[in-house]
Design a protein around this motif. Structure first.
Motif, PDB file in Angstrom:
ATOM      1  N   ARG A 144      -3.924  -3.698   5.922  1.00 51.34           N
ATOM      2  CA  ARG A 144      -4.606  -2.790   6.360  1.00 51.34           C
ATOM      3  C   ARG A 144      -5.546  -2.786   7.261  1.00 51.34           C
ATOM      4  O   ARG A 144      -5.778  -1.616   8.026  1.00 51.34           O
ATOM      5  CB  ARG A 144      -5.505  -2.194   4.917  1.00 51.34           C
ATOM      6  N   ARG A 145      -6.420  -3.563   7.535  1.00 49.92           N
ATOM      7  CA  ARG A 145      -7.365  -3.826   8.325  1.00 49.92           C
ATOM      8  C   ARG A 145      -6.649  -3.480   9.808  1.00 49.92           C
ATOM      9  O   ARG A 145      -7.151  -2.706  10.879  1.00 49.92           O
ATOM     10  CB  ARG A 145      -7.971  -5.070   8.693  1.00 49.92           C
ATOM     11  N   ARG A 146      -5.582  -4.104  10.341  1.00 50.05           N
ATOM     12  CA  ARG A 146      -4.907  -4.167  11.338  1.00 50.05           C
ATOM     13  C   ARG A 146      -4.399  -2.498  11.651  1.00 50.05           C
ATOM     14  O   ARG A 146      -4.466  -1.851  12.617  1.00 50.05           O
ATOM     15  CB  ARG A 146      -3.767  -4.992  11.596  1.00 50.05           C
ATOM     16  N   LEU A 147      -3.795  -2.229  10.687  1.00 52.15           N
ATOM     17  CA  LEU A 147      -3.216  -0.698  10.805  1.00 52.15           C
ATOM     18  C   LEU A 147      -4.322   0.455  11.052  1.00 52.15           C
ATOM     19  O   LEU A 147      -4.129   1.351  11.693  1.00 52.15           O
ATOM     20  CB  LEU A 147      -2.403  -0.394   9.410  1.00 52.15           C
ATOM     21  N   ASP A 148      -5.430   0.034  10.266  1.00 55.40           N
ATOM     22  CA  ASP A 148      -6.701   0.872  10.582  1.00 55.40           C
ATOM     23  C   ASP A 148      -6.986   1.176  11.952  1.00 55.40           C
ATOM     24  O   ASP A 148      -7.301   2.040  12.592  1.00 55.40           O
ATOM     25  CB  ASP A 148      -7.737   0.556   9.851  1.00 55.40           C
ATOM     26  N   ARG A 149      -6.986  -0.245  12.778  1.00 54.08           N
ATOM     27  CA  ARG A 149      -7.262  -0.460  14.148  1.00 54.08           C
ATOM     28  C   ARG A 149      -6.214   0.104  14.835  1.00 54.08           C
ATOM     29  O   ARG A 149      -6.600   0.933  15.799  1.00 54.08           O
ATOM     30  CB  ARG A 149      -7.150  -1.847  14.449  1.00 54.08           C
ATOM     31  N   VAL A 150      -4.948   0.225  14.650  1.00 58.03           N
ATOM     32  CA  VAL A 150      -3.956   1.218  15.383  1.00 58.03           C
ATOM     33  C   VAL A 150      -3.962   2.583  15.281  1.00 58.03           C
ATOM     34  O   VAL A 150      -4.069   3.056  16.212  1.00 58.03           O
ATOM     35  CB  VAL A 150      -2.466   0.444  14.770  1.00 58.03           C
ATOM     36  N   LEU A 151      -4.226   3.031  14.158  1.00 51.15           N
ATOM     37  CA  LEU A 151      -4.358   4.315  13.979  1.00 51.15           C
ATOM     38  C   LEU A 151      -5.759   4.928  14.716  1.00 51.15           C
ATOM     39  O   LEU A 151      -5.714   5.786  15.324  1.00 51.15           O
ATOM     40  CB  LEU A 151      -4.445   4.880  12.663  1.00 51.15           C
TER      41      LEU A 151
ATOM     42  N   TYR B 193       1.037  -1.381   0.123  1.00 49.11           N
ATOM     43  CA  TYR B 193      -0.218   0.034   0.197  1.00 49.11           C
ATOM     44  C   TYR B 193       0.752   0.968   0.000  1.00 49.11           C
ATOM     45  O   TYR B 193       2.068   1.349   0.571  1.00 49.11           O
ATOM     46  CB  TYR B 193      -1.079  -0.019   1.212  1.00 49.11           C
ATOM     47  N   GLU B 194       0.207   2.264  -0.689  1.00 51.50           N
ATOM     48  CA  GLU B 194       1.002   3.557  -0.563  1.00 51.50           C
ATOM     49  C   GLU B 194       0.792   4.129   0.959  1.00 51.50           C
ATOM     50  O   GLU B 194      -0.647   4.186   1.280  1.00 51.50           O
ATOM     51  CB  GLU B 194       0.535   4.454  -1.478  1.00 51.50           C
ATOM     52  N   LEU B 195       1.562   4.766   1.456  1.00 52.13           N
ATOM     53  CA  LEU B 195       1.395   4.763   3.266  1.00 52.13           C
ATOM     54  C   LEU B 195       0.470   6.084   3.171  1.00 52.13           C
ATOM     55  O   LEU B 195      -0.422   5.986   4.202  1.00 52.13           O
ATOM     56  CB  LEU B 195       2.668   4.873   3.958  1.00 52.13           C
TER      57      LEU B 195
END
Length: 459
Positions: free
Chosen positions: A339-346, A308-310
């Protein structure tokens, strides 16, 4: 001479940079490993024992050898005195009257009317002298002493060589034994560090329990290792029991909560219905968070990685929260993440910044040339408490003055999900105030970066 400034008391030196001299520690001791300490101690003890035994053996052999030569010389002296008294020739006996080479101490002893013996020299050769008074003269008899001295020197050399060989052998054996002990202790320490890092499956010796069951004796190092393994096993069993309890409670609560939420929708419209639904949704979120934490604690979660583009990914994640946050993209890059886990962290970091901090909340994306992309989430509130900075997020511990109240699960979930993604999550406080959470991605090859010069800011 420096004059004082106006309004400054006399004798006071003007303020300014002072010369700082380097400070040295009062006592500096080089670090010596346990292996060398044991080896040096064993070697020192061996050298001390060898020195004592060598001195005792040397004295015993020298006393016996010199005593034998002295005994023979005194027998010759008695024979020479008998022959001198009868006026018989003393041919065949090394006897001399008043020899000038006689040692002064032995000469003085004879002048007092006594007899004695002493090592000296005669005609440049070492001899054993024996002397006694004979009609106002001194009857002296000598025996060659060179071979005896040479034998004693050779014996001393043999003792010294044997002591050196014994010390070297003992030192090598001590070094081997100390190395074995040091290696076992280092292994135990490494396992203890792994357990502290969260690897509760780490063990020092898997066969320790079998040896205990067989009744085999253990040394102290093995006892320490066995105690560490037992402690790790007990800790692991207790943590697993707590994780199962948390998962079971959350799972059992999910079904009745779902039914209660459906039933609450049948209530008539009004303030009571809104309050009930609000509390039920909060309890439902808490149940889902507990289930997520139990899955993260079990260690069975795996990331579904994709490229993904960050920058756009962070922008979509922050917008999906529906919260007011400024997204600044200083430099963009391509990362492999879930993407799903990074969305959760952010989402958890941004929600925590709004709930416990103060606006403005800023999310900054950067991809420096060293190949480690970062995402920084910052608010302008009172900052993270010292306990969180030292020990990390603790679940159900957010009652900190100035940072609001909550369940303390959001940051815990963010840390767990970041660990699954292989991202380093660091908590800190900005110098000018405010909490600062930094996500650092693994190194990315420079060829994967699209490269966007300059930065852009998106509200």
């Amino acid at each position: 001479m420096t004059r004082p400034r106006p309004g400054e008391p006399p004798g006071r030196r003007p303020a300014g940079p002072r010369r700082r001299w380097p400070t040295l520690p009062l006592r500096w001791r080089p670090a010596v490993s346990l292996r060398w300490k044991i080896s040096l101690t064993v070697t020192a003890v061996c050298c001390a024992v060898a020195a004592v035994l060598g001195a005792l053996v040397h004295n015993a052999v020298a006393r016996q050898t010199v005593g034998q030569v002295r005994k023979e010389t005194r027998a010759d002296l008695d024979t020479a005195l008998d022959l001198f008294e009868y006026g018989t020739s003393r041919e065949g006996i090394n006897s001399v009257l008043d020899p000038p080479e006689l040692p002064a101490e032995l000469r003085e002893l004879v002048h007092r009317g006594r007899r004695g013996s002493m090592v000296g020299s005669y005609r440049g050769q070492p001899v054993m002298w024996a002397a006694a008074p004979a009609d106002d003269q001194i009857m002296a008899v000598w025996s060659p002493y060179g071979n005896t001295r040479w034998s004693l020197d050779k014996f001393d050399t043999a003792i010294l060589g044997s002591a050196v060989l014994a010390a070297a052998a003992v030192a090598a054996a001590g070094l081997f034994l100390a190395r074995h002990i040091s290696r076992r202790l280092a292994t135990t320490a490494a396992v203890a560090r792994r357990i502290s890092a969260g690897d509760l499956d780490a063990r020092v010796d898997e066969s320790a329990g079998q040896r205990r069951r067989n009744g085999a004796e253990q040394d102290e190092v093995a006892a320490v290792a066995a105690a560490l393994d037992s402690m790790a096993a007990t800790l692991q069993s207790r943590l697993q029991a707590e994780q199962r309890f948390t998962a079971d409670v959350a799972h059992e609560l999910r079904t009745p909560l779902t039914g209660i939420l459906a039933s609450a929708e049948l209530l008539p419209e009004g303030r009571p219905k809104e309050m009930i639904n609000d509390r039920l949704r909060a309890l439902h979120r808490l149940t889902e968070d507990l289930l997520e934490i139990s899955r993260l604690d079990s260690g069975t979660e795996h990331a579904d990685l994709a490229a993904y583009e960050l920058g756009p990914l962070v922008l979509r994640s922050v917008r999906a929260t529906g919260l007011d946050a400024e997204v600044r993209i200083d430099a963009d890059t391509v990362v492999e993440t879930d993407r799903r886990r990074l969305d959760r962290v952010l989402a958890n970091l941004v929600l925590n910044a709004h709930r416990h901090g103060r606006p403005p909340v800023t999310v900054t994306v950067d991809a420096p040339p060293d190949g480690t992309p970062t995402i920084a989430v910052r608010d302008h509130g009172p900052g993270f408490p010292a306990d969180l900075l030292q020990h990390g997020p603790q679940r159900f511990r957010t009652d900190v003055p100035g940072r609001g109240r909550g369940h303390g699960l959001g940051l815990t979930i963010a840390v767990g999900q970041a660990a699954v993604l292989g991202i380093d999550l660091h908590f800190g406080n900005a110098p000018d105030g405010g909490a600062h959470a930094l996500l650092t991605f693994p190194w990315q090859p420079p060829t994967e970066r699209p490269g966007r010069p300059g930065g852009r800011t998106t509200p």
